[in-house]
Scaffold this motif. Structure first.
Motif, PDB file in Angstrom:
ATOM      1  N   GLY A 204      39.620  -1.764  19.117  1.00 40.51           N
ATOM      2  CA  GLY A 204      39.011  -2.187  20.297  1.00 40.51           C
ATOM      3  C   GLY A 204      38.067  -3.654  20.018  1.00 40.51           C
ATOM      4  N   THR A 205      36.870  -3.445  20.719  1.00 45.59           N
ATOM      5  CA  THR A 205      36.025  -4.962  20.596  1.00 45.59           C
ATOM      6  C   THR A 205      34.708  -4.362  20.784  1.00 45.59           C
ATOM      7  OG1 THR A 205      36.304  -5.240  23.074  1.00 45.59           O
ATOM      8  CG2 THR A 205      37.874  -6.304  21.649  1.00 45.59           C
ATOM      9  N   LEU A 206      33.795  -5.171  20.266  1.00 43.81           N
ATOM     10  CA  LEU A 206      32.474  -4.777  20.392  1.00 43.81           C
ATOM     11  C   LEU A 206      31.476  -5.872  20.716  1.00 43.81           C
ATOM     12  CD1 LEU A 206      29.924  -2.849  20.193  1.00 43.81           C
ATOM     13  CD2 LEU A 206      29.776  -3.462  17.709  1.00 43.81           C
ATOM     14  N   THR A 207      31.156  -6.153  21.783  1.00 43.49           N
ATOM     15  CA  THR A 207      30.379  -7.551  22.207  1.00 43.49           C
ATOM     16  C   THR A 207      28.980  -7.252  22.722  1.00 43.49           C
ATOM     17  OG1 THR A 207      31.382  -6.972  24.708  1.00 43.49           O
ATOM     18  CG2 THR A 207      32.566  -8.222  23.305  1.00 43.49           C
ATOM     19  N   VAL A 208      28.278  -8.261  22.798  1.00 38.95           N
ATOM     20  CA  VAL A 208      26.759  -8.133  23.043  1.00 38.95           C
ATOM     21  C   VAL A 208      26.590  -9.104  23.959  1.00 38.95           C
ATOM     22  CG1 VAL A 208      26.173  -9.658  21.174  1.00 38.95           C
ATOM     23  CG2 VAL A 208      24.416  -8.068  22.281  1.00 38.95           C
ATOM     24  N   GLU A 209      25.566  -8.945  25.130  1.00 41.61           N
ATOM     25  CA  GLU A 209      25.113  -9.933  26.103  1.00 41.61           C
ATOM     26  C   GLU A 209      23.818  -9.796  26.455  1.00 41.61           C
ATOM     27  OE1 GLU A 209      27.433  -9.809  29.618  1.00 41.61           O
ATOM     28  OE2 GLU A 209      27.515  -7.790  29.922  1.00 41.61           O
ATOM     29  N   ASN A 210      23.049 -10.557  26.635  1.00 38.12           N
ATOM     30  CA  ASN A 210      21.633 -10.361  27.027  1.00 38.12           C
ATOM     31  C   ASN A 210      21.558 -10.164  28.754  1.00 38.12           C
ATOM     32  OD1 ASN A 210      20.187 -11.350  24.858  1.00 38.12           O
ATOM     33  ND2 ASN A 210      20.683 -13.541  25.195  1.00 38.12           N
ATOM     34  N   ASN A 211      20.644  -9.095  28.886  1.00 37.80           N
ATOM     35  CA  ASN A 211      20.362  -8.787  30.047  1.00 37.80           C
ATOM     36  C   ASN A 211      19.508  -9.880  30.842  1.00 37.80           C
ATOM     37  OD1 ASN A 211      21.772  -6.240  29.530  1.00 37.80           O
ATOM     38  ND2 ASN A 211      19.661  -5.370  28.743  1.00 37.80           N
ATOM     39  N   PRO A 212      19.703  -9.649  32.504  1.00 40.97           N
ATOM     40  CA  PRO A 212      19.037 -10.765  33.191  1.00 40.97           C
ATOM     41  C   PRO A 212      17.703 -10.413  33.089  1.00 40.97           C
ATOM     42  CG  PRO A 212      21.126  -9.788  34.461  1.00 40.97           C
ATOM     43  CD  PRO A 212      20.895  -8.866  33.351  1.00 40.97           C
ATOM     44  N   ASP A 213      17.086  -9.516  32.982  1.00 41.99           N
ATOM     45  CA  ASP A 213      15.601  -9.040  33.023  1.00 41.99           C
ATOM     46  C   ASP A 213      15.251  -9.389  31.306  1.00 41.99           C
ATOM     47  OD1 ASP A 213      15.775  -8.641  35.801  1.00 41.99           O
ATOM     48  OD2 ASP A 213      15.950  -6.524  35.238  1.00 41.99           O
ATOM     49  N   HIS A 214      15.614  -8.459  30.515  1.00 39.22           N
ATOM     50  CA  HIS A 214      14.941  -8.443  29.097  1.00 39.22           C
ATOM     51  C   HIS A 214      15.992  -7.491  28.449  1.00 39.22           C
ATOM     52  CE1 HIS A 214      12.068 -10.287  26.847  1.00 39.22           C
ATOM     53  NE2 HIS A 214      11.667  -9.221  26.271  1.00 39.22           N
ATOM     54  N   GLY A 215      16.065  -7.621  27.133  1.00 41.46           N
ATOM     55  CA  GLY A 215      16.980  -6.797  26.431  1.00 41.46           C
ATOM     56  C   GLY A 215      18.185  -7.345  26.251  1.00 41.46           C
ATOM     57  N   CYS A 216      19.185  -6.428  25.771  1.00 36.90           N
ATOM     58  CA  CYS A 216      20.525  -6.736  25.560  1.00 36.90           C
ATOM     59  C   CYS A 216      21.708  -5.726  25.776  1.00 36.90           C
ATOM     60  CB  CYS A 216      20.804  -7.488  24.122  1.00 36.90           C
ATOM     61  SG  CYS A 216      20.455  -6.613  22.943  1.00 36.90           S
TER      62      CYS A 216
END
Length: 473
Positions: free
Chosen positions: A447-459
């Motif tokens: 599989g894959t594990l990705t990360v992205e920032n949220n539009p408001d705050h956090g990820c």
């Protein structure tokens, strides 16, 4: 004194290519020479047989119209025109007794040769035969025709001039083949040298590459696509080596830093205890501290080894059916008290339906635990964490969104490196192995594990796991 270096080959690639080309050209010239000689000899025999057939048919026509007298006159004219040494003519009775013969005084052993000639059985159909060996000066081709009244007409022509002509042509072909072989071999050597010039240039450049100058790439000199591909491959290898060296250096620095702290604490606890009052209680506290730090060191080492095994493909993954819905809800219940202590709302958005996939349940649980612990660690009080999961025909996907400070875009990929800790996490506890371990386990499951920032705050961390193991696809 012996050396472990393997012996160097004395034959260069260019010399081997030249040798192979020379062998190929030799075989080609030999085959062509044999083929041309065979065709030339076959055509010469066909032309001679056509001439003999026409002449002996003419003899037969004269014999039928003018008899032996007319035939004798024709024999004399043929001998005078071409020479007695060039041809012979004979008329034999039905019992093979000579009745009319041209001048054959210059033909040594002709009678013995003619006694072995086969008699045609079909009238008016000439039969052809060779006389004398090919190297003999009397080598000839003859035709025998059975007339309507049973007589035999024989007409032979000496092939000495034709043989000399063919020999001249063969010598010309041999000389031409040798010259062609020499020129083609020289041309092959030049081509091989030019083809290997690019490889030699790359070899020289590689030999002068220093370990402290791995960032100096080789230039593309447009000596051919293969050479350019070799240069690109070497430059790519240099880039990977440099990246690995930098990674090893950084990992070594991080390992040294993370191992120094517990060792310093153990040494400090031991020095303090030994310098203080010799009572049992301080020694118990020292032992407890040392055990705690040893467990921490053991955990760091075990996780590091497990990550290395997963990244190298040596980690054994037990693939049993996992109910991801039950696994995620159990993990949320386990971390709920920790979240409540920070006044964090843990929102589980999973449809109450089985989400079954093959995998190692213990390690997937550790992945979820690491991601939840990471989310709670960086989410401020009063924040919210969302745990969600979905599935389709090919994979199951779960995500954990936090309300933390987010991730610097420049650090998005580096946060998955071993022992890497971003600026936001320098002041918090941890060893920088949690996210690296989580990604290595997910990747080991295909599989894959990705990360992205949220539009408001956090990820948001998203893990995608296939429903079919990668080795069975």
């Amino acid at each position: 004194m012996s050396s472990n270096n393997p012996p160097r080959s004395t034959h260069t690639v260019a010399s081997r290519l030249t040798l192979w080309y020379a062998l190929f050209y030799t075989l080609f010239c030999l085959v062509m020479l044999l083929a041309v000689t065979a065709v030339m000899n076959s055509n010469a025999v066909k032309r001679m047989d056509q001439y003999l057939s026409a002449e002996i048919d003419e003899f037969n026509a004269i014999y039928e119209t003018d008899g032996i007298e007319g035939l004798a006159k024709e024999f004399r004219q043929e001998a005078e025109a071409y020479g007695a040494q060039k041809l012979f003519c004979r008329l034999l009775s039905p019992n093979r007794e000579p009745r009319l013969t041209s001048n054959i005084a210059g033909w040594e052993g002709l009678d013995a040769e003619l006694r072995a000639v086969a008699v045609p059985t079909v009238p008016l159909q000439p039969a052809f035969q060779m006389l004398y060996p090919a190297a003999s000066p009397f080598n000839a081709r003859m035709a025998t025709l059975k007339t309507a009244d049973g007589h035999l007409l024989q007409f032979g022509i000496n092939l000495q001039s034709e043989n000399r002509s063919r020999q001249k042509i063969q010598r010309f072909l041999i000389i031409g083949s040798v010259l062609f072989l020499g020129v083609s071999t020289l041309f092959s050597w030049v081509v091989a040298q030019r083809a290997m010039a690019g490889v030699k240039a790359v070899t020289r450049a590689v030999s002068f590459t220093r370990k402290d100058a791995l960032d100096q790439t080789l230039p593309r000199e447009k000596k051919g696509r293969e050479i350019d591909d070799l240069v690109d491959a070497f430059n790519g290898m240099l880039a990977r080596i440099q990246s690995l060296i930098l990674e090893i250096k950084e990992v070594s620095d991080n390992v040294a830093h993370d191992l120094r702290s517990p060792i310093t604490r153990m040494r400090g606890a031991a020095e303090t205890t030994l310098m203080g009052p010799q009572e049992i209680e301080p020694y118990r506290e020292m032992g407890s501290t040392i055990l705690e730090e040893c467990d921490r060191l053991t955990g760091i080492i075990n996780i590091t080894l497990e990550i290395a095994q997963a990244e190298s493909g040596l980690l054994e993954i037990r693939r049993n059916p996992i109910d991801l819905y039950a696994l995620l809800t159990d993990a949320a219940e386990l971390f709920q008290p920790v979240a409540e202590q920070k006044n964090i709302r843990l929102d589980v958005r999973i449809a109450p339906a089985p989400l079954t996939l093959p995998g190692d349940q213990t390690r997937i649980q550790r992945v979820v635990a690491n991601l939840l612990d990471n989310a709670i660690k960086y989410t401020p009080e009063g924040g919210e964490i969302v745990l969600a999961a979905t599935a389709d025909k090919q994979s199951v996907r779960f995500s954990i969104s936090d309300a933390g400070p987010g991730i610097d875009p420049a650090e998005t990929e580096r946060i998955f490196e071993r022992f890497y800790r971003g600026e936001q996490s320098r002041s918090s506890q941890g060893n920088g192995l949690g996210l690296s371990f989580a990604r290595s386990i997910v990747v080991a499951h295909g599989g894959t594990l990705t990360v992205e920032n949220n539009p408001d705050h956090g990820c948001t961390f998203t893990a995608t796991l296939p429903l079919v193991p990668p080795e069975t696809r």
